[in-house]
Design a protein around this motif. Structure first.
Motif, PDB file in Angstrom:
ATOM      1  N   ILE A   6      15.153  20.312  23.206  1.00 23.60           N
ATOM      2  CA  ILE A   6      16.598  20.617  23.674  1.00 23.60           C
ATOM      3  C   ILE A   6      17.646  19.544  23.565  1.00 23.60           C
ATOM      4  O   ILE A   6      18.966  19.723  23.852  1.00 23.60           O
ATOM      5  N   LEU A   7      17.007  18.484  24.470  1.00 28.00           N
ATOM      6  CA  LEU A   7      17.874  17.489  25.205  1.00 28.00           C
ATOM      7  C   LEU A   7      18.515  16.444  23.409  1.00 28.00           C
ATOM      8  O   LEU A   7      19.954  16.757  23.924  1.00 28.00           O
ATOM      9  N   LEU A   8      17.905  16.333  22.630  1.00 31.59           N
ATOM     10  CA  LEU A   8      18.391  16.175  21.239  1.00 31.59           C
ATOM     11  C   LEU A   8      19.534  16.829  20.942  1.00 31.59           C
ATOM     12  O   LEU A   8      20.327  16.636  20.436  1.00 31.59           O
ATOM     13  N   ILE A   9      19.099  18.281  20.497  1.00 34.57           N
ATOM     14  CA  ILE A   9      20.265  18.748  19.732  1.00 34.57           C
ATOM     15  C   ILE A   9      21.516  18.881  21.091  1.00 34.57           C
ATOM     16  O   ILE A   9      22.719  19.849  20.306  1.00 34.57           O
ATOM     17  N   ILE A  10      21.465  19.385  22.295  1.00 32.87           N
ATOM     18  CA  ILE A  10      22.422  18.806  23.220  1.00 32.87           C
ATOM     19  C   ILE A  10      23.155  18.076  22.767  1.00 32.87           C
ATOM     20  O   ILE A  10      24.294  17.997  22.708  1.00 32.87           O
ATOM     21  N   LEU A  15      28.154  15.367  20.182  1.00 35.97           N
ATOM     22  CA  LEU A  15      28.626  14.445  19.734  1.00 35.97           C
ATOM     23  C   LEU A  15      29.548  15.112  18.503  1.00 35.97           C
ATOM     24  O   LEU A  15      30.379  14.196  17.796  1.00 35.97           O
ATOM     25  N   LEU A  16      28.842  15.404  17.593  1.00 35.98           N
ATOM     26  CA  LEU A  16      30.014  16.439  17.223  1.00 35.98           C
ATOM     27  C   LEU A  16      30.985  17.269  17.651  1.00 35.98           C
ATOM     28  O   LEU A  16      32.290  17.304  17.263  1.00 35.98           O
ATOM     29  N   SER A  33      32.793   9.457  21.295  1.00 32.52           N
ATOM     30  CA  SER A  33      31.297   9.305  20.351  1.00 32.52           C
ATOM     31  C   SER A  33      30.948   8.148  20.286  1.00 32.52           C
ATOM     32  O   SER A  33      29.620   8.877  20.114  1.00 32.52           O
ATOM     33  N   GLY A  34      31.325   7.608  20.806  1.00 30.10           N
ATOM     34  CA  GLY A  34      30.449   6.155  21.242  1.00 30.10           C
ATOM     35  C   GLY A  34      29.136   5.909  21.749  1.00 30.10           C
ATOM     36  O   GLY A  34      28.650   5.883  21.681  1.00 30.10           O
ATOM     37  N   ILE A  35      29.719   6.655  22.854  1.00 30.77           N
ATOM     38  CA  ILE A  35      28.450   6.561  24.226  1.00 30.77           C
ATOM     39  C   ILE A  35      28.366   7.930  24.241  1.00 30.77           C
ATOM     40  O   ILE A  35      26.514   7.555  24.676  1.00 30.77           O
ATOM     41  N   LEU A  40      21.785   9.252  21.885  1.00 32.21           N
ATOM     42  CA  LEU A  40      20.844   9.964  21.436  1.00 32.21           C
ATOM     43  C   LEU A  40      20.284   8.971  19.847  1.00 32.21           C
ATOM     44  O   LEU A  40      19.065   9.196  20.348  1.00 32.21           O
ATOM     45  N   VAL A  41      20.755   8.015  20.525  1.00 32.97           N
ATOM     46  CA  VAL A  41      20.047   6.536  19.742  1.00 32.97           C
ATOM     47  C   VAL A  41      19.491   6.038  21.106  1.00 32.97           C
ATOM     48  O   VAL A  41      17.723   6.051  20.714  1.00 32.97           O
ATOM     49  N   VAL A  42      19.144   5.910  22.094  1.00 32.45           N
ATOM     50  CA  VAL A  42      18.469   6.187  23.803  1.00 32.45           C
ATOM     51  C   VAL A  42      17.372   7.497  23.239  1.00 32.45           C
ATOM     52  O   VAL A  42      15.843   7.092  23.261  1.00 32.45           O
ATOM     53  N   LEU A  43      17.618   8.773  23.368  1.00 35.45           N
ATOM     54  CA  LEU A  43      16.368   9.469  23.165  1.00 35.45           C
ATOM     55  C   LEU A  43      15.747   9.339  22.398  1.00 35.45           C
ATOM     56  O   LEU A  43      14.555   9.872  22.186  1.00 35.45           O
ATOM     57  N   VAL A  44      16.574   9.174  20.928  1.00 33.63           N
ATOM     58  CA  VAL A  44      15.502   9.407  19.705  1.00 33.63           C
ATOM     59  C   VAL A  44      14.454   8.296  19.744  1.00 33.63           C
ATOM     60  O   VAL A  44      13.162   8.255  19.537  1.00 33.63           O
ATOM     61  N   VAL A  45      14.145   6.734  20.169  1.00 29.46           N
ATOM     62  CA  VAL A  45      13.576   5.888  20.381  1.00 29.46           C
ATOM     63  C   VAL A  45      12.798   6.322  21.378  1.00 29.46           C
ATOM     64  O   VAL A  45      12.164   5.518  21.114  1.00 29.46           O
ATOM     65  N   LEU A  46      13.385   6.883  23.196  1.00 27.07           N
ATOM     66  CA  LEU A  46      12.316   7.460  23.718  1.00 27.07           C
ATOM     67  C   LEU A  46      11.300   8.262  22.933  1.00 27.07           C
ATOM     68  O   LEU A  46      10.080   8.668  23.752  1.00 27.07           O
TER      69      LEU A  46
END
Length: 52
Positions: A6-10, A15-16, A33-35, A40-46
């Motif tokens: 859910i966090l990833l989708i939000i 970002l879009l 968009s950079g922030i 998003l990158v931090v969430l994917v890595v976690l």
């Protein structure tokens, strides 16, 4: 659905919405968009490490 999905989708939707090509965000520059992209990158890595 898990909380991480859910966090990833939000974050992807945010970002879009923050891309500076949209008329309402043309004056913002690339800051929002950079922030959001960094979050998003931090969430994917976690997610890949299994911490979330």
């Amino acid at each position: 659905m898990s909380l991480s999905l859910i966090l990833l989708i939000i974050l992807i939707l945010l970002l879009l919405g923050a891309i500076p090509t949209w008329p309402y965000s043309s004056g913002w520059g690339y800051g929002p968009s950079g922030i959001i992209g960094l979050l998003l990158v931090v969430l994917v890595v976690l997610m890949l490490l299994g911490r979330i």
